[in-house]
Design an enzyme around this catalytic site. Structure first.
Site, mmCIF file in Angstrom:
data_model
loop_
_atom_site.group_PDB
_atom_site.id
_atom_site.type_symbol
_atom_site.label_atom_id
_atom_site.label_comp_id
_atom_site.label_asym_id
_atom_site.label_seq_id
_atom_site.Cartn_x
_atom_site.Cartn_y
_atom_site.Cartn_z
ATOM 1 C CB SER A 62 -0.835 -0.163 1.255
ATOM 2 O OG SER A 62 -1.626 -1.165 1.274
ATOM 3 C CG ASP A 112 -0.489 -12.424 2.247
ATOM 4 O OD1 ASP A 112 -0.720 -11.393 2.121
ATOM 5 O OD2 ASP A 112 -0.785 -13.141 1.341
HETATM 6 N N1 SAH Z 1 -0.904 -4.617 3.358
HETATM 7 C C1 SAH Z 1 0.094 -5.395 2.615
HETATM 8 C C2 SAH Z 1 -0.270 -5.862 1.269
HETATM 9 C C3 SAH Z 1 -1.832 -5.572 0.819
HETATM 10 S S1 SAH Z 1 -2.198 -6.397 -0.671
HETATM 11 C C4 SAH Z 1 1.290 -4.231 2.230
HETATM 12 O O1 SAH Z 1 1.036 -3.260 2.055
HETATM 13 O O2 SAH Z 1 2.297 -4.937 1.799
HETATM 14 C C5 SAH Z 1 -3.486 -7.454 -0.067
HETATM 15 C C6 SAH Z 1 -2.641 -8.805 0.577
HETATM 16 O O3 SAH Z 1 -3.932 -9.640 1.058
HETATM 17 C C7 SAH Z 1 -2.074 -9.656 -0.481
HETATM 18 O O4 SAH Z 1 -0.687 -10.044 -0.180
HETATM 19 C C8 SAH Z 1 -2.822 -10.869 -0.637
HETATM 20 O O5 SAH Z 1 -2.190 -11.984 -0.761
HETATM 21 C C9 SAH Z 1 -3.555 -11.012 0.696
HETATM 22 N N2 SAH Z 1 -5.029 -11.983 0.850
HETATM 23 C C10 SAH Z 1 -5.869 -11.702 -0.208
HETATM 24 N N3 SAH Z 1 -6.860 -12.665 0.265
HETATM 25 C C11 SAH Z 1 -6.411 -13.172 1.260
HETATM 26 C C12 SAH Z 1 -6.867 -14.009 2.335
HETATM 27 N N4 SAH Z 1 -8.287 -14.724 2.015
HETATM 28 N N5 SAH Z 1 -6.234 -14.448 3.469
HETATM 29 C C13 SAH Z 1 -5.137 -13.912 3.616
HETATM 30 N N6 SAH Z 1 -4.590 -12.850 2.816
HETATM 31 C C14 SAH Z 1 -5.323 -12.443 1.886
#
Ligand code: SAH
Length: 227
Positions: A62, A112
């Site tokens: 983000s 994740d």
């Molecule tokens: N906040 C993090 C990543 C945001 S992107 C940063 O800033 O680095 C959203 C993340 O949610 C991704 O890494 C994706 O793999 C994860 N995600 C999506 N669905 C998910 C689920 N059901 N359980 C766990 N993680 C999930």
């Protein structure tokens, strides 16, 4: 305005964001200055820009102003020793920021569902000098479906969700401490961030904060799906 806040280092980026009014809390700014964003991105040349960036596997780190905003929203529940859950932890950047606020007596769990991203986040945190915290367990990165939370680490004083849930996930509400707060984007086509508060007696209230566009919380794609 957010896009103009770049710097030559994380500290400069955060300093410029403070000047631009994108970070109000000194506690949050100090914690963010301790985290070198170059350790969490793929394109190092763009590490110190206030913009999101792809990190592979359809995920993005983000923008720093979103990380700042979420952390400031949760701040009343982030004390030295607090327990925090970061759902959709991706790069691990926010877990590092949260750790610098709750300290070594606190606990930050990042979850994740993409194993490669969990591994990426662990490597990033080690590069950023947080290897000892991973070993001691004050930071724990786990692989799993974040919609179910991580009950064995809870209850949590604060929960951050970094991807949009189609509906409010009850498991996460259940894992909030009394009192506790969750910052969560909810919705599909149209999304908004909700602040979910649980009081000392367990009463839950929801407040819609603002509209957003996050990647969705999804089912994991089978890694060996046929073409
Ligand atoms: N906040 C993090 C990543 C945001 S992107 C940063 O800033 O680095 C959203 C993340 O949610 C991704 O890494 C994706 O793999 C994860 N995600 C999506 N669905 C998910 C689920 N059901 N359980 C766990 N993680 C999930």
């Amino acid at each position: 305005m957010a896009w103009t806040c770049s710097g030559a280092t994380s500290a400069q980026l955060i300093g410029n964001m403070q000047k631009a009014g994108l970070i109000h809390s000194d506690i949050v700014a100090t914690a963010m200055k301790k985290v070198d964003r170059a350790n969490y991105v793929l394109r190092k040349s763009r590490a110190y820009e206030d913009s999101p960036q792809p990190i592979g596997h359809d995920a993005t780190i983000s923008a720093p102003h979103m990380h700042a905003h979420a952390t400031e929203n949760l701040l009343p529940f982030l004390k030295p020793g607090s327990k925090v859950l970061d759902v959709g932890s991706g790069s691990g950047y926010l877990c590092a920021v949260l750790h610098h606020i709750v300290g070594p007596q606190g606990k930050v769990v990042g979850i994740d569902h993409i194993p490669e991203l969990v591994e990426f986040s662990v490597e990033n945190l080690k590069k950023d000098g947080l290897g000892e915290q991973l070993e001691s367990g004050s930071i724990e990165m786990v692989m799993g479906d974040g919609r179910q939370g991580y009950a064995q680490g809870g209850p949590y004083d604060a929960i951050h969700v970094g991807a949009a849930a189609p509906h409010m996930p009850q498991a996460l509400v259940d894992q909030l401490a009394q009192p506790g707060r969750m910052f969560i984007p909810v919705g599909t086509y149209s999304q908004a961030v909700y602040q979910v508060d649980k009081d000392e007696d367990g009463n839950v209230t929801e407040q819609e904060l603002f509209g957003v566009m996050y990647v969705p919380l999804t089912d994991r794609k089978p890694s060996s799906s046929p073409p």
